[in-house]
Each structure stands twice: as C-alpha cells, then as structure tokens.
Design an enzyme around this catalytic site. Structure first.
Site, PDB file in Angstrom:
ATOM      1  CE1 TYR A   1      -3.288  -2.749   0.305  1.00 36.36           C
ATOM      2  CE2 TYR A   1      -3.664  -2.170   2.585  1.00 36.36           C
ATOM      3  CZ  TYR A   1      -3.966  -2.943   1.487  1.00 36.36           C
ATOM      4  OH  TYR A   1      -4.942  -3.894   1.580  1.00 36.36           O
TER       5      TYR A   1
ATOM      6  N   GLY B   1     -24.065   4.930  -2.454  1.00 38.10           N
ATOM      7  CA  GLY B   1     -25.203   5.604  -3.077  1.00 38.10           C
ATOM      8  C   GLY B   1     -24.843   6.858  -3.845  1.00 38.10           C
ATOM      9  CE  LYS B   2     -18.196   7.660  -3.981  1.00 33.02           C
ATOM     10  NZ  LYS B   2     -16.984   8.116  -3.274  1.00 33.02           N
TER      11      LYS B   2
ATOM     12  CG  LEU C   1     -22.578  -1.577  -2.253  1.00 32.24           C
ATOM     13  CD1 LEU C   1     -22.111  -2.818  -1.486  1.00 32.24           C
ATOM     14  CD2 LEU C   1     -24.031  -1.751  -2.697  1.00 32.24           C
TER      15      LEU C   1
ATOM     16  CB  SER D   1     -13.996  -4.385  -1.215  1.00 29.93           C
ATOM     17  OG  SER D   1     -12.745  -3.930  -1.667  1.00 29.93           O
TER      18      SER D   1
ATOM     19  CG  PHE E   1     -13.125   0.267  -5.167  1.00 27.07           C
ATOM     20  CD1 PHE E   1     -12.175   0.893  -5.953  1.00 27.07           C
ATOM     21  CD2 PHE E   1     -12.698  -0.718  -4.289  1.00 27.07           C
ATOM     22  CE1 PHE E   1     -10.828   0.538  -5.874  1.00 27.07           C
ATOM     23  CE2 PHE E   1     -11.365  -1.074  -4.188  1.00 27.07           C
ATOM     24  CZ  PHE E   1     -10.423  -0.444  -4.987  1.00 27.07           C
ATOM     25  N   GLY E   2     -17.041   2.246  -3.006  1.00 29.82           N
ATOM     26  CA  GLY E   2     -17.937   3.391  -2.918  1.00 29.82           C
ATOM     27  C   GLY E   2     -19.239   3.258  -3.664  1.00 29.82           C
TER      28      GLY E   2
END
Length: 345
Positions: A53, A242-243, A240, A233, A237-238
């Site tokens: 990372y 809602g954006k 879920l 996860s 990766f975002g």
C-alpha cells in the site's frame, strides 16, 4: 463501538477495522493521521495495512501507508492502544521493486517483515497476513478455478514454520491469510494441527452486498474451524455508498481514479446498488447503513474493514455499528441477491 476477539486468541479488536490503503495516494500524511485520531477516539482499535500500500501499487508509493502509520505512532505514542495488521505481498511480476523474489520463502517473509517493522516504527505486528496465495488460483474478481501451468510446490508447512519462528522472536503475535480459497485455508489449518504450528486466526477476503461469494464455501470453513473473516471492500469501492445513483461524475472517487477495478463498475453492480438503495429507503436507512450493517451482523465476520478518504465518510461508516437489520430487511436483501447474484466478484 462493539468488540470481539480474533478467533483462538486473546487479542481484543473493534468490530470495525480502519483500512488504510488510501494513505499515501488519495490521502496525505496529515489526513491519514487525522483518520487514525478520529478512529481511535471513536473506539476503533484495529488498523489494517500492507507492505504494497498505498493502492494502486506502484514503486513510487511502495510502503507509503506503513510509513504514515509509523509517523503517527511516533507522534502520538499510541502503539499499545492499536491492534496492528499488515501483509506480505505474494508473487506478481510487476513487483520486482519490492525484493529479489516475491514468494513465501523464509528469506522473503523475514525480509518483508523487517522492512514493514521499520516503516511502521514498531517492534511487532499483531496480525501478519499472506496477501494472496503463491500458487495460481481464483482470486481478485475470478469466481471459477481454472487449471493453469504452475511452478509452485506445496510449502504450507514451511511457511508456517517460518511464521512460528517469527512469533517466537516476538515480531508477530497472530497470523492470517488474505484472498485465499477454501482449499488453501484448510491446508494451512491441517498443517497446523499435524505439526503443532501456529494457526491462521483470520482470512481477509472481499465481502459485500454485491459480492457474497465468500458464503459459497469459505463461510462454512470459518464456522466449523473458528476462523474469522476480515471483510474488505464492504462498500464496493464506494458504489454501495449511493453517491453514483444520481448520475453524478465524482471524478475523485476511487472507482473513477482506478478503472482497473472495473468489477465494481459494471451495469449489474450499479443495478444491484439501485435495488439495495430502495430496500434501505423502505427501512429508513441509507445505503451505507444497509450495506455495512449487513456485513457486521454475519456470524462468520470478525471485523468489517472500512476505508474512507474523508472524515465525513469515516464518521458515517463507524456509526453504522449501531444499526441492526431485521429479518424482513435480510429477506429483501436475499431476494436481490437471487436476482443479481454476485455482480462484483
């Protein structure tokens, strides 16, 4: 916050774990320090990192996440308050900058651990994990196993013997696997029993509303063998969060910055997220609350690893620990899973 212990250990961890793979890429050192401050202040005592990372892995940022955690430990003196997990990377032809050979030989494991300890500015790691198998197997978006030419030779016992030596030296306290299969996990467990070697306490694999493949075989292994899932996860990766439901671009979103993680960006994944959002609204929840609460209350899940790029996201994610889904909500979720099974494996 809610707490549990890593299976077959006395190590107490928060049910929410702070994922740190954005530190050094999407988050600066100052932002990473702020996230760790906030997480600890709100009861999160478990941080997860990896030598490769930040993500995406590249030579320029290799080890940056561990370095940021290390400077936070030095600045705050909070090392003893944190259960710290990190990982050794497995074979990858693109990772020649890490060391001479990316394998799980005793030489490679020992070298990788020493380098991590230096970056983290600590004398020990609470949970040391094998990031992915040496052998060629189905992982990272591949559901089905395919026979491939593979030079790997069975070395489960040798790996455990090396880790055992590092535990005896006080440099590791517990061990785990990541991105592993039922066969691989069972082999490690059997070798532990047969040779009285350290036991894999945890497995860190993807698990979310749009990827429930863990339930097919690994959930039974975890249940019967008492191994805990560290679910990564959980927010896909975002997706879920809602954006993306209103057609907004979000150019700085992880899924847009790193298109190589395309499995989270398929139309089936988007459609599933829309349907899960409808369920969330029916039960007076946000999609984030529904998504993380589902993971957090699964019996085989030890911890849910949450990653955020802003303190606002981190706050919302941590607060989901107080959300509980009833049987009606779970049944509605299962109905969507039946219609659109595992769109982001």
């Amino acid at each position: 916050m809610k707490y549990t212990t890593l299976p077959n250990t006395e190590t107490k961890v928060s049910k929410i774990c702070l994922g740190t793979m954005t530190f050094g890429e999407q988050n600066t050192e100052a932002e990473g320090h702020a996230q760790m401050d906030y997480a600890l202040e709100n009861g999160v005592n478990f941080f997860d990192a990896a030598e490769m990372y930040s993500v995406p892995a590249r030579q320029e940022t290799y080890g940056s996440t561990e370095k940021i955690i290390g400077t936070w430990f030095k600045k705050t003196g909070n090392r003893e308050k944190i259960v710290l997990a990190t990982k050794i990377a497995g074979p990858n032809p693109n990772f020649t900058y890490m060391r001479e050979k990316n394998d799980f030989s005793a030489k490679s494991i020992t070298f990788a651990l020493e380098q991590s300890l230096q970056r983290l500015q600590t004398e020990y790691v609470d949970l040391y994990q094998l990031h992915w198998p040496e052998r060629k197997s189905n992982m990272f978006g591949t559901l089905g196993f395919k026979v491939q030419e593979d030079a790997w030779e069975d070395n489960f016992q040798a790996v455990l013997e090396c880790l055992h030596g590092l535990i005896q030296q006080g440099k590791i306290r517990n061990i785990g696997v990541s991105n592993e299969t039922p066969w691989g996990l069972m082999r490690f467990l059997e070798e532990s029993k047969k040779h009285n070697l350290p036991r894999m306490a945890t497995i860190q694999n993807p698990y979310s509303l749009v990827n429930r493949s863990f339930e097919v075989g690994l959930s039974e292994v975890c249940h019967r063998e008492n191994v805990g899932l560290l679910a990564y996860s959980p927010m896909a990766f975002g997706v879920l969060s809602g954006k993306f439901l209103n057609g907004e671009a979000h150019p700085k979103a992880r899924i847009n910055l790193f298109p190589q993680f395309a499995r989270y960006n398929s139309e089936n994944t988007r459609e599933a997220s829309r349907r899960y959002n409808e369920i969330a609204q029916d039960f007076g929840l946000t999609l984030t609350e529904l998504s993380l609460a589902f993971i957090e209350q699964q019996s085989f899940v030890t911890c849910t690893i949450i990653g955020a790029t802003t303190l606002q996201q981190l706050e919302e994610n941590i607060n989901t620990i107080s959300v509980s889904l009833n049987e009606s909500a779970l049944a509605a979720i299962d109905a969507i899973q039946s219609l659109i099974p595992n769109p982001a494996p």
